[in-house]
Design a protein around this motif. Sequence first.
Motif: not given
Length: 293
Positions: A140-149, A151-161
């Motif tokens: 749900n956290g990933y979906e919220l960042l992608m929907a509202e801001h 973010y792509t899946q690659n963006d999130l992967g890089e940020i959270i390691g």
Amino acid sequence: MSEDNSKRRLGRGLAALIGDIEKAEPSEPATVQVTADRRIPVEFISRNPRNPRRHFEEEDLRDLAASVRQHGIVQPVVVRTIGEQRFEIIAGERRWRAAQLAGLSEVPALIRDVDDRTALEIAIVENVQRADLNPLEEANGYELLMAEHGYTQNDLGEIIGKSRSHVANSLRLLKLPEGVRGMLADGILSAGHARALISTPDPLALAQTVVQKGLSVREAEKLAQKAIDGGGSRASRPARQKDADTLALERSLSDRLGLAITIDHKSDGGQIKIAYSSLDQLDDICRRLERNP
């Protein structure tokens, strides 16, 4: 450009906002506390209503509260100002809750000036990095960042390691029916079990069988494949049990790509099916194939 800069700042912002806190070990005595900006009355602090973490184990909170009574709070909470003498938690809600259980009237705090968007991003990423979220809260956290801001899946992967496929596999869990998601959130069902059931005709019924029989992930995958193979007309498509090696290969490829992979192997050949649910996923598949001619 501003979006990309913001995402890069988030990675650095985590270190700037909470990095110093990591230097203190939970076992250290209260005399070795990280220096806080000030001590704030607990009633002046409120939780971030959009923090993805919703579930706090009562037993864990009681244990932490007992430690707080003995040693105090070693790691300050991180807050932002939201009004006159009012603060909202950015990181450290569990410590704040435990402090109240322990009967503390004040908590040490680091005060940081961040906007709504950054507070939300940090709340999500900080929880994920510390493994404080159950699989459904993480998704749900990933979906919220992608929907509202954006973010792509690659963006999130890089940020959270974590890998992009890890993010994709987490998001797949949101396709499960509510009953199965509830079992996942309660810890009755693991993420590995749940992923095996996503493409089946009746995930809830299979999830109940998995829990009742205490099946392993591999056994759940076999059960799921039986349900998928038996979903059509038995006259035109008889059920066929796949061997363990094929199932393992399907799972390995699915985890790597973050997509549902089906391998139909026969003695004289076979086919691999890759299921995608959006044009973005199709584009990603094409890019991967083009990079590896």
